[in-house]
Design a protein around this motif. Structure first.
Motif, PDB file in Angstrom:
ATOM      1  N   LEU A  62       0.808  -1.212   0.000  1.00  0.00           N
ATOM      2  CA  LEU A  62       0.000   0.000   0.000  1.00  0.00           C
ATOM      3  C   LEU A  62       0.846   1.269   0.000  1.00  0.00           C
ATOM      4  N   GLY A  63       2.103   1.175   0.394  1.00  0.00           N
ATOM      5  CA  GLY A  63       2.981   2.334   0.347  1.00  0.00           C
ATOM      6  C   GLY A  63       3.646   2.539  -0.994  1.00  0.00           C
ATOM      7  N   GLY A  64       3.340   1.667  -1.966  1.00  0.00           N
ATOM      8  CA  GLY A  64       3.911   1.795  -3.300  1.00  0.00           C
ATOM      9  C   GLY A  64       3.216   2.872  -4.111  1.00  0.00           C
ATOM     10  N   ALA A  65       3.833   3.257  -5.217  1.00  0.00           N
ATOM     11  CA  ALA A  65       3.314   4.358  -6.032  1.00  0.00           C
ATOM     12  C   ALA A  65       2.055   3.970  -6.803  1.00  0.00           C
ATOM     13  N   ASP A  66       1.904   2.690  -7.142  1.00  0.00           N
ATOM     14  CA  ASP A  66       0.733   2.250  -7.902  1.00  0.00           C
ATOM     15  C   ASP A  66      -0.491   2.118  -7.012  1.00  0.00           C
ATOM     16  N   ARG A  67      -1.667   2.190  -7.616  1.00  0.00           N
ATOM     17  CA  ARG A  67      -2.893   1.896  -6.886  1.00  0.00           C
ATOM     18  C   ARG A  67      -2.920   0.405  -6.524  1.00  0.00           C
ATOM     19  N   PRO A  68      -3.563   0.044  -5.442  1.00  0.00           N
ATOM     20  CA  PRO A  68      -3.582  -1.365  -5.020  1.00  0.00           C
ATOM     21  C   PRO A  68      -4.152  -2.268  -6.109  1.00  0.00           C
ATOM     22  N   ASP A  69      -3.546  -3.423  -6.257  1.00  0.00           N
ATOM     23  CA  ASP A  69      -3.989  -4.395  -7.254  1.00  0.00           C
ATOM     24  C   ASP A  69      -5.352  -4.967  -6.858  1.00  0.00           C
ATOM     25  N   GLU A  70      -6.314  -4.920  -7.779  1.00  0.00           N
ATOM     26  CA  GLU A  70      -7.669  -5.382  -7.477  1.00  0.00           C
ATOM     27  C   GLU A  70      -7.695  -6.865  -7.126  1.00  0.00           C
ATOM     28  N   GLY A  71      -6.901  -7.658  -7.814  1.00  0.00           N
ATOM     29  CA  GLY A  71      -6.869  -9.092  -7.533  1.00  0.00           C
ATOM     30  C   GLY A  71      -6.372  -9.390  -6.135  1.00  0.00           C
ATOM     31  N   ARG A  72      -5.344  -8.688  -5.676  1.00  0.00           N
ATOM     32  CA  ARG A  72      -4.824  -8.907  -4.328  1.00  0.00           C
ATOM     33  C   ARG A  72      -5.838  -8.460  -3.279  1.00  0.00           C
ATOM     34  N   ARG A 130      -7.556   4.261   1.310  1.00  0.00           N
ATOM     35  CA  ARG A 130      -8.993   4.450   1.076  1.00  0.00           C
ATOM     36  C   ARG A 130      -9.514   3.472   0.021  1.00  0.00           C
ATOM     37  N   ILE A 131      -8.730   3.221  -1.010  1.00  0.00           N
ATOM     38  CA  ILE A 131      -9.114   2.242  -2.031  1.00  0.00           C
ATOM     39  C   ILE A 131      -9.254   0.858  -1.395  1.00  0.00           C
ATOM     40  N   ALA A 132      -8.278   0.493  -0.551  1.00  0.00           N
ATOM     41  CA  ALA A 132      -8.323  -0.812   0.115  1.00  0.00           C
ATOM     42  C   ALA A 132      -9.512  -0.907   1.052  1.00  0.00           C
ATOM     43  N   GLN A 133      -9.765   0.142   1.816  1.00  0.00           N
ATOM     44  CA  GLN A 133     -10.891   0.130   2.747  1.00  0.00           C
ATOM     45  C   GLN A 133     -12.213  -0.096   2.022  1.00  0.00           C
ATOM     46  N   ASP A 134     -12.362   0.521   0.859  1.00  0.00           N
ATOM     47  CA  ASP A 134     -13.603   0.365   0.090  1.00  0.00           C
ATOM     48  C   ASP A 134     -13.780  -1.059  -0.423  1.00  0.00           C
ATOM     49  N   LEU A 136     -12.580  -3.902   1.122  1.00  0.00           N
ATOM     50  CA  LEU A 136     -12.539  -4.928   2.162  1.00  0.00           C
ATOM     51  C   LEU A 136     -13.834  -4.956   2.966  1.00  0.00           C
ATOM     52  N   PRO A 137     -14.270  -6.158   3.386  1.00  0.00           N
ATOM     53  CA  PRO A 137     -15.538  -6.278   4.112  1.00  0.00           C
ATOM     54  C   PRO A 137     -15.422  -5.981   5.602  1.00  0.00           C
ATOM     55  N   VAL A 138     -14.212  -5.825   6.105  1.00  0.00           N
ATOM     56  CA  VAL A 138     -13.973  -5.572   7.531  1.00  0.00           C
ATOM     57  C   VAL A 138     -12.940  -4.454   7.665  1.00  0.00           C
ATOM     58  N   PRO A 139     -12.779  -3.880   8.859  1.00  0.00           N
ATOM     59  CA  PRO A 139     -11.789  -2.812   9.043  1.00  0.00           C
ATOM     60  C   PRO A 139     -10.364  -3.273   8.717  1.00  0.00           C
ATOM     61  N   LEU A 140      -9.549  -2.299   8.336  1.00  0.00           N
ATOM     62  CA  LEU A 140      -8.146  -2.522   7.987  1.00  0.00           C
ATOM     63  C   LEU A 140      -7.258  -1.882   9.049  1.00  0.00           C
ATOM     64  N   ALA A 141      -6.202  -2.600   9.436  1.00  0.00           N
ATOM     65  CA  ALA A 141      -5.176  -2.041  10.317  1.00  0.00           C
ATOM     66  C   ALA A 141      -3.825  -2.190   9.625  1.00  0.00           C
ATOM     67  N   LEU A 142      -2.961  -1.188   9.791  1.00  0.00           N
ATOM     68  CA  LEU A 142      -1.662  -1.178   9.127  1.00  0.00           C
ATOM     69  C   LEU A 142      -0.530  -1.206  10.134  1.00  0.00           C
ATOM     70  N   GLU A 143       0.524  -1.954   9.782  1.00  0.00           N
ATOM     71  CA  GLU A 143       1.667  -2.155  10.674  1.00  0.00           C
ATOM     72  C   GLU A 143       2.843  -1.270  10.304  1.00  0.00           C
ATOM     73  N   ASN A 144       3.475  -0.671  11.320  1.00  0.00           N
ATOM     74  CA  ASN A 144       4.769  -0.013  11.140  1.00  0.00           C
ATOM     75  C   ASN A 144       5.822  -1.079  10.900  1.00  0.00           C
ATOM     76  N   ILE A 145       6.728  -0.853   9.957  1.00  0.00           N
ATOM     77  CA  ILE A 145       7.693  -1.906   9.626  1.00  0.00           C
ATOM     78  C   ILE A 145       9.076  -1.602  10.185  1.00  0.00           C
ATOM     79  N   GLU A 167      -5.676  10.199  10.908  1.00  0.00           N
ATOM     80  CA  GLU A 167      -6.613  11.323  10.855  1.00  0.00           C
ATOM     81  C   GLU A 167      -7.315  11.403   9.498  1.00  0.00           C
ATOM     82  N   ARG A 168      -6.579  11.154   8.433  1.00  0.00           N
ATOM     83  CA  ARG A 168      -7.123  11.341   7.091  1.00  0.00           C
ATOM     84  C   ARG A 168      -7.906  10.143   6.574  1.00  0.00           C
ATOM     85  N   THR A 169      -7.651   8.953   7.125  1.00  0.00           N
ATOM     86  CA  THR A 169      -8.304   7.752   6.585  1.00  0.00           C
ATOM     87  C   THR A 169      -9.144   6.990   7.593  1.00  0.00           C
ATOM     88  N   GLY A 170      -8.908   7.203   8.894  1.00  0.00           N
ATOM     89  CA  GLY A 170      -9.605   6.411   9.900  1.00  0.00           C
ATOM     90  C   GLY A 170      -9.089   5.002  10.033  1.00  0.00           C
TER      91      GLY A 170
END
Length: 438
Positions: A62-72, A130-134, A136-145, A167-170
């Motif tokens: 999700l931190g990459g420059a491309d939009r998230p792959d729909e298949g993934r 935001r694309i990923a959240q839309d 996915l059927p459940v909430p998303l949480a992201l990990e610091n690496i 703040e910007r995405t919830g």
């Protein structure tokens, strides 16, 4: 946020032990390692007992420059639904670069790499989230690496970057305290300051894992015992907020079940100590409040990245990844020594994972497998997943007329045909090769 309790990363190698462990409230499974239609019996039994299962993705980037792959995204959503999970998790990282966005060859890292803490990178990340959240059927949480190197010219601290992301995405946060320790050793970032700047109300759960230090560099191996400094950071976090869940990660070099249980007990104790000292630190712990929209479960207004932002981020990430996996010059401003450490770590991981997904190859090639693969990796960046990488490696050797031994070369050719065709050519071929290596 739903209370999860104490958990452990479910892996096939310790599946039986996990089922027998007392006090396991939930497990986390690598999302890409399970198939919704063929879930492991162990996971099904755990679910029947009421144990929560959370899929943890590693390949969205999700931190990459491309939009998230729909298949993934679809695959991650399917796993969340099949497992009845209350949320899914991923990483704040990029894992691939290049392609149409930058008019350059597509490159795969095979590993999680840090995004620059810049306004451009944050804009792209927020839109991708935001694309990923839309999807996915459940909430998303992201990990610091964890990271071995830093980007030059960063504009935000870790706390500022994550706070604005929330703040910007919830989006929720998966805080890995082992990664905070890694970044303390490798990048000089103070774990206490990082915790004090994080939006702790957004925490979904916490990761704890082990690693090792070599030549002043901490390697987040997930293959060693959890060290005291990591447990101390967990205690510091628990003194500020009650974590909804804490999970022990172990990916290889699995110890006896009793040792894993002792580590889980140490994790519980670290949380208990932290909670007992909460009142003492409450007054001086700075926990930034989330904006009204995030507190209410919504999200703030998200402006779309301005024209050219994705391209700028893509060019920068491609230059970094190319230097790590394709031998191009290290971009200006990066620590060349650390980039060399990262490049070697990526190659070593690539060799190790290919040996796991295609265990026949080390058997066929013998003791020379690792050096042969590392030689190959210096010439050929990964262009897809690890299974495709294994096929590309075998095909590359065969084109060169290797291995020199005719019998081994014939076995490698049979393996390549067996794996690359639409259906297995020889029943039992793989089993026969593996038996020879035992």
């Amino acid at each position: 946020m739903r209370r999860l309790g104490t958990g452990i990363g479910w892996r096939p190698e310790i599946a039986d032990a996990v089922e027998r462990m007392p006090g396991i409230d939930w497990v986390e499974v690598v999302a890409e390692n399970v198939c919704p239609g063929h879930l492991p019996e162990s996971l099904l039994r755990l679910r029947e007992r009421g144990v929560t299962v959370v899929p943890h993705g590693v390949s969205l980037g999700l931190g990459g420059a491309d939009r998230p792959d729909e298949g993934r995204l679809t695959a991650l959503a399917e796993r969340a639904e099949a497992l009845g999970s209350p949320l899914v998790t991923e990483h704040i990282a990029f894992v691939r670069a290049g392609g149409a966005l930058t008019a350059s060859p597509r490159l795969e890292a095979g590993h999680l790499l840090p995004v620059p803490r810049t306004r451009d990178a944050l804009d792209v990340l927020c839109e991708n989230v935001r694309i990923a959240q839309d999807a996915l059927p459940v909430p998303l949480a992201l990990e610091n690496i964890a990271a071995l190197f830093s980007w030059p010219g960063e504009e935000l601290t870790e706390g500022q970057f994550l706070s604005e992301l929330v703040e910007r995405t919830g989006v929720r946060l998966l805080i890995d305290v082992a990664n905070l320790h890694t970044n303390h050793v490798n990048r000089g970032e103070d774990p206490a300051e990082a915790l004090g700047a994080l939006p702790l109300e957004a925490i979904a759960y916490v990761h704890v894992a082990g690693g090792f230090e070599r030549d002043g560099v901490w390697h987040d191996s997930h293959a060693h015992p959890v060290p005291r400094p990591v447990l101390d950071i967990l205690t510091g976090l628990a003194a500020r907020v009650a974590p909804p869940g804490v999970l022990l990660e172990r990916d290889e070099n699995f110890p006896e079940p009793a040792e894993l249980e002792r580590e889980l007990d140490a994790i519980r104790e670290a949380v208990t100590v932290g909670r007992a000292t909460e009142d003492a630190v409450r007054g001086r712990a700075r926990t930034p409040a989330l904006g009204g929209a995030a507190r209410a479960g919504g999200v703030g207004v998200l402006a779309r990245p301005v024209a050219g932002v994705r391209e700028r981020v893509g060019v920068a990430q491609t230059a970094v990844l190319s230097s790590l996996v394709a031998g191009t010059p290290v971009p200006e401003g990066f620590d060349r020594v650390r980039m060399g450490v990262q490049a070697r770590a990526l190659a070593a991981k690539r060799a190790g994972v290919v040996a796991k997904v295609a265990p026949e190859l080390p058997v066929i090639l013998g003791p020379g497998y690792r050096e042969t693969f590392l030689e190959y990796s210096r010439q050929r960046p990964m262009r897809g997943g690890y299974r495709l990488d294994a096929l590309d490696f075998a095909g590359h050797l065969l084109k060169l007329g290797r291995p020199a031994d005719a019998g081994a070369r014939r076995e490698l050719r049979d393996w390549w045909l067996h794996r690359s065709g639409p259906a297995p050519r020889k029943r039992g071929f793989v089993e026969r090769v593996l038996r020879r290596g035992v």
